[in-house]
Design a protein around this motif. Sequence first.
Motif, short mmCIF file in Angstrom:
data_model
loop_
_atom_site.label_atom_id
_atom_site.label_comp_id
_atom_site.label_asym_id
_atom_site.label_seq_id
_atom_site.Cartn_x
_atom_site.Cartn_y
_atom_site.Cartn_z
N TYR A 1 0.86 -1.17 0.00
CA TYR A 1 0.00 0.00 0.00
C TYR A 1 0.90 1.23 0.00
O TYR A 1 2.10 1.14 0.30
N ARG A 2 0.33 2.37 -0.33
CA ARG A 2 1.13 3.60 -0.27
C ARG A 2 0.28 4.76 0.21
O ARG A 2 -0.95 4.75 0.07
N GLN A 3 0.96 5.74 0.79
CA GLN A 3 0.29 6.92 1.28
C GLN A 3 1.12 8.14 0.94
O GLN A 3 2.25 8.29 1.40
N ALA A 4 0.54 8.99 0.12
CA ALA A 4 1.18 10.25 -0.25
C ALA A 4 0.75 11.33 0.74
O ALA A 4 -0.29 11.20 1.39
N PRO A 5 1.53 12.40 0.86
CA PRO A 5 1.18 13.47 1.81
C PRO A 5 -0.21 14.02 1.55
O PRO A 5 -0.57 14.33 0.40
N GLY A 6 -1.01 14.08 2.59
CA GLY A 6 -2.35 14.64 2.48
C GLY A 6 -3.37 13.72 1.87
O GLY A 6 -4.52 14.11 1.64
N LYS A 7 -2.98 12.47 1.60
CA LYS A 7 -3.90 11.52 0.97
C LYS A 7 -4.07 10.30 1.84
O LYS A 7 -3.27 10.02 2.73
N GLN A 8 -5.14 9.54 1.56
CA GLN A 8 -5.37 8.30 2.30
C GLN A 8 -4.47 7.19 1.77
O GLN A 8 -4.02 7.22 0.62
N ARG A 9 -4.24 6.21 2.63
CA ARG A 9 -3.48 5.04 2.22
C ARG A 9 -4.28 4.29 1.16
O ARG A 9 -5.49 4.10 1.30
N GLU A 10 -3.61 3.85 0.10
CA GLU A 10 -4.29 3.16 -0.99
C GLU A 10 -3.56 1.88 -1.36
O GLU A 10 -2.34 1.75 -1.19
N LEU A 11 -4.33 0.94 -1.89
CA LEU A 11 -3.76 -0.32 -2.35
C LEU A 11 -2.91 -0.09 -3.58
O LEU A 11 -3.33 0.63 -4.50
N VAL A 12 -1.73 -0.71 -3.62
CA VAL A 12 -0.90 -0.72 -4.81
C VAL A 12 -1.02 -2.07 -5.50
O VAL A 12 -1.35 -2.16 -6.68
N ALA A 13 -0.77 -3.14 -4.75
CA ALA A 13 -0.84 -4.49 -5.31
C ALA A 13 -0.95 -5.50 -4.18
O ALA A 13 -0.45 -5.26 -3.08
N ARG A 14 -1.61 -6.63 -4.46
CA ARG A 14 -1.71 -7.72 -3.51
C ARG A 14 -1.48 -9.03 -4.23
O ARG A 14 -1.69 -9.15 -5.44
N ILE A 15 -1.05 -10.03 -3.44
CA ILE A 15 -0.81 -11.37 -3.99
C ILE A 15 -1.25 -12.40 -2.97
O ILE A 15 -0.94 -12.26 -1.78
N THR A 16 -1.97 -13.41 -3.44
CA THR A 16 -2.42 -14.47 -2.54
C THR A 16 -1.31 -15.50 -2.35
O THR A 16 -0.29 -15.48 -3.05
N SER A 17 -1.52 -16.43 -1.43
CA SER A 17 -0.54 -17.49 -1.22
C SER A 17 -0.43 -18.37 -2.46
O SER A 17 0.60 -19.01 -2.68
N GLY A 18 -1.47 -18.38 -3.27
CA GLY A 18 -1.44 -19.16 -4.51
C GLY A 18 -0.90 -18.41 -5.70
O GLY A 18 -0.84 -18.95 -6.81
N GLY A 19 -0.52 -17.15 -5.50
CA GLY A 19 0.10 -16.38 -6.57
C GLY A 19 -0.85 -15.53 -7.40
O GLY A 19 -0.43 -14.94 -8.40
N ILE A 20 -2.09 -15.44 -7.00
CA ILE A 20 -3.04 -14.59 -7.73
C ILE A 20 -2.79 -13.14 -7.33
O ILE A 20 -2.68 -12.83 -6.15
N THR A 21 -2.71 -12.28 -8.32
CA THR A 21 -2.36 -10.88 -8.07
C THR A 21 -3.47 -9.93 -8.48
O THR A 21 -4.30 -10.26 -9.34
N ASN A 22 -3.48 -8.77 -7.84
CA ASN A 22 -4.32 -7.69 -8.34
C ASN A 22 -3.60 -6.37 -8.09
O ASN A 22 -2.80 -6.26 -7.15
N TYR A 23 -3.85 -5.42 -8.98
CA TYR A 23 -3.13 -4.16 -8.99
C TYR A 23 -4.08 -2.97 -9.05
O TYR A 23 -5.15 -3.06 -9.63
#
Length: 121
Positions: A37-59
Motif C-alpha cells: 500500500y502507499r500513502q502520499a502526503p495529504g492523501k489516504q493510504r491506498e492499495l498498490v498491489a496484492r498477492i495471494t498465497s497461490g500467486g493470484i495478483t491484483n493491482y
Amino acid sequence: QVQLVESGGGLVQAGGSLRLSCAASGIIFIINDMGWYRQAPGKQRELVARITSGGITNYADSVKGRFTISRDNAKTTVLLQMVSLEPTDTAVYYCNADVRSTWYSGEKAYWGQGTQVTVSS
C-alpha cells in the motif's frame, strides 16, 4: 508477534526503477495474502498491489503494466518491482501481510514501518 521489515525505497528520477522487499518473521503458521500500500502526503493510504498465497495478483489501475508483485518460495517475502516510475508514485510504501500464527488462531493483519519512495521529475 510478527515483524515485517521493508527495504528498497529511495530517490529516483522519473522513468527509473526501484524494487521494494518485505520480509516477514516471528511466530508464523501461514501467511495468506501479502500486499503493498502507499500513502502520499495529504492523501489516504491506498492499495498498490496484492498477492495471494497461490500467486493470484491484483493491482491498482494506476500501476498496472508498470509494477509487478511477487513472493518467494517460502512465501514469507514479498517483492514489488517498479518500473517507469512517475512523480505521482511518490509516497511512503507499506507492506501488509495477513498472518495466522498457529493452526487454531484467526488471521491478523500486520504492517511494516514504511519505506519512502520519491520520484523526481
